[in-house]
Design a protein around this motif. Structure first.
Motif, mmCIF file in Angstrom:
data_model
loop_
_atom_site.group_PDB
_atom_site.id
_atom_site.type_symbol
_atom_site.label_atom_id
_atom_site.label_comp_id
_atom_site.label_asym_id
_atom_site.label_seq_id
_atom_site.Cartn_x
_atom_site.Cartn_y
_atom_site.Cartn_z
ATOM 1 N N GLY A 274 51.941 47.492 46.007
ATOM 2 C CA GLY A 274 50.922 48.079 46.635
ATOM 3 C C GLY A 274 50.042 48.759 45.813
ATOM 4 N N LEU A 275 50.347 48.639 44.529
ATOM 5 C CA LEU A 275 49.522 49.350 43.481
ATOM 6 C C LEU A 275 48.090 48.711 43.070
ATOM 7 N N LYS A 276 47.007 49.233 43.047
ATOM 8 C CA LYS A 276 45.920 48.566 42.822
ATOM 9 C C LYS A 276 45.333 48.959 41.457
ATOM 10 N N PRO A 277 44.664 47.892 40.757
ATOM 11 C CA PRO A 277 43.949 47.945 39.630
ATOM 12 C C PRO A 277 42.650 48.782 39.811
ATOM 13 N N PRO A 278 42.312 49.438 38.649
ATOM 14 C CA PRO A 278 42.571 49.410 37.343
ATOM 15 C C PRO A 278 43.584 50.178 37.065
ATOM 16 N N PHE A 279 44.547 49.806 35.959
ATOM 17 C CA PHE A 279 45.705 50.780 35.496
ATOM 18 C C PHE A 279 45.566 51.154 34.098
ATOM 19 N N VAL A 280 46.011 52.539 34.087
ATOM 20 C CA VAL A 280 46.021 53.362 32.821
ATOM 21 C C VAL A 280 47.411 53.842 32.811
ATOM 22 N N GLU A 281 48.130 53.923 31.622
ATOM 23 C CA GLU A 281 49.542 54.519 31.511
ATOM 24 C C GLU A 281 49.143 55.848 30.879
ATOM 25 N N VAL A 282 49.567 56.980 31.549
ATOM 26 C CA VAL A 282 49.555 58.328 30.920
ATOM 27 C C VAL A 282 50.867 58.889 30.666
ATOM 28 N N ASP A 283 51.410 58.856 29.303
ATOM 29 C CA ASP A 283 52.562 59.450 28.884
ATOM 30 C C ASP A 283 53.845 58.667 29.808
ATOM 31 N N GLY A 284 53.675 57.428 29.670
ATOM 32 C CA GLY A 284 54.668 56.490 30.332
ATOM 33 C C GLY A 284 54.545 56.595 31.935
ATOM 34 N N LYS A 285 53.514 57.198 32.584
ATOM 35 C CA LYS A 285 53.351 56.995 34.087
ATOM 36 C C LYS A 285 52.091 56.058 34.347
ATOM 37 N N ILE A 286 52.391 55.575 35.372
ATOM 38 C CA ILE A 286 51.022 54.514 35.936
ATOM 39 C C ILE A 286 50.051 55.394 36.642
ATOM 40 N N VAL A 287 48.856 55.168 36.313
ATOM 41 C CA VAL A 287 47.860 55.638 36.944
ATOM 42 C C VAL A 287 47.068 54.488 37.784
ATOM 43 N N SER A 288 47.125 54.228 39.163
ATOM 44 C CA SER A 288 46.645 52.983 39.685
ATOM 45 C C SER A 288 45.250 53.255 40.284
ATOM 46 N N GLU A 289 44.291 52.517 40.607
ATOM 47 C CA GLU A 289 42.818 52.645 40.899
ATOM 48 C C GLU A 289 42.062 53.878 40.154
ATOM 49 N N ALA A 290 42.409 53.694 38.612
ATOM 50 C CA ALA A 290 42.173 54.577 37.828
ATOM 51 C C ALA A 290 40.848 54.781 37.593
ATOM 52 N N THR A 291 40.368 56.053 37.529
ATOM 53 C CA THR A 291 38.969 56.352 37.321
ATOM 54 C C THR A 291 38.805 57.298 36.343
ATOM 55 N N ILE A 292 37.920 57.777 35.556
ATOM 56 C CA ILE A 292 37.520 58.559 34.538
ATOM 57 C C ILE A 292 38.392 59.989 34.885
ATOM 58 N N SER A 293 37.892 60.120 36.068
ATOM 59 C CA SER A 293 38.279 61.818 36.326
ATOM 60 C C SER A 293 39.868 61.921 36.686
ATOM 61 N N LYS A 294 40.468 60.830 37.236
ATOM 62 C CA LYS A 294 41.932 60.587 37.765
ATOM 63 C C LYS A 294 42.696 60.765 36.553
ATOM 64 N N VAL A 295 42.286 59.990 35.475
ATOM 65 C CA VAL A 295 42.803 59.728 34.516
ATOM 66 C C VAL A 295 42.934 61.172 33.694
ATOM 67 N N ILE A 296 41.887 61.720 33.643
ATOM 68 C CA ILE A 296 41.752 63.205 33.008
ATOM 69 C C ILE A 296 42.753 63.945 33.802
ATOM 70 N N GLU A 297 42.669 64.149 34.922
ATOM 71 C CA GLU A 297 43.598 65.181 35.556
ATOM 72 C C GLU A 297 45.002 64.747 35.296
ATOM 73 N N SER A 298 45.279 63.314 34.906
ATOM 74 C CA SER A 298 46.719 63.090 34.874
ATOM 75 C C SER A 298 47.092 63.353 33.625
ATOM 76 N N ILE A 299 46.089 63.480 32.291
ATOM 77 C CA ILE A 299 46.274 63.945 31.144
ATOM 78 C C ILE A 299 46.583 65.437 31.030
#
Ligand code: FES
Length: 83
Positions: free
Chosen positions: A51-76
């Motif tokens: 049920g995870l949707k692209p685009p995907f980015v992996e941050v420190d081994g954890k998947i970020v799905s439906e990734a956006t720039i702000s979502k990835v920065i938050e995860s970082i």
């Protein structure tokens, strides 16, 4: 060091990931030295039926799905806090 793998696979690219390689331009100078960015071919998450949707980015081994720039920065930032 936090490793961020940005999927450059076709599906992630067409599903909104085309601007994700710009993430390094948006992170603060304070955080930058702690992050290593890597562009990768398909991370394999788009083939999983979880049920995870692209685009995907992996941050420190954890998947970020439906990734956006702000979502990835938050995860970082979260990953750095938790180190
Ligand atoms: S194309 Fe991005 S995880 Fe497959």
């Amino acid at each position: 060091m936090i490793t961020v793998k940005i999927c450059r696979g076709t599906l992630c690219h067409v599903m909104g990931g085309s601007d994700l390689p710009l993430i390094p331009d948006f992170i603060s100078e304070k955080i930058k030295p702690h992050v290593y960015f890597e562009g990768t071919t398909c991370l394999g998450f788009c083939n999983q039926d979880e049920g995870l949707k692209p685009p995907f980015v992996e941050v420190d081994g954890k998947i970020v799905s439906e990734a956006t720039i702000s979502k990835v920065i938050e995860s970082i930032e979260t990953a750095i806090k938790n180190k």
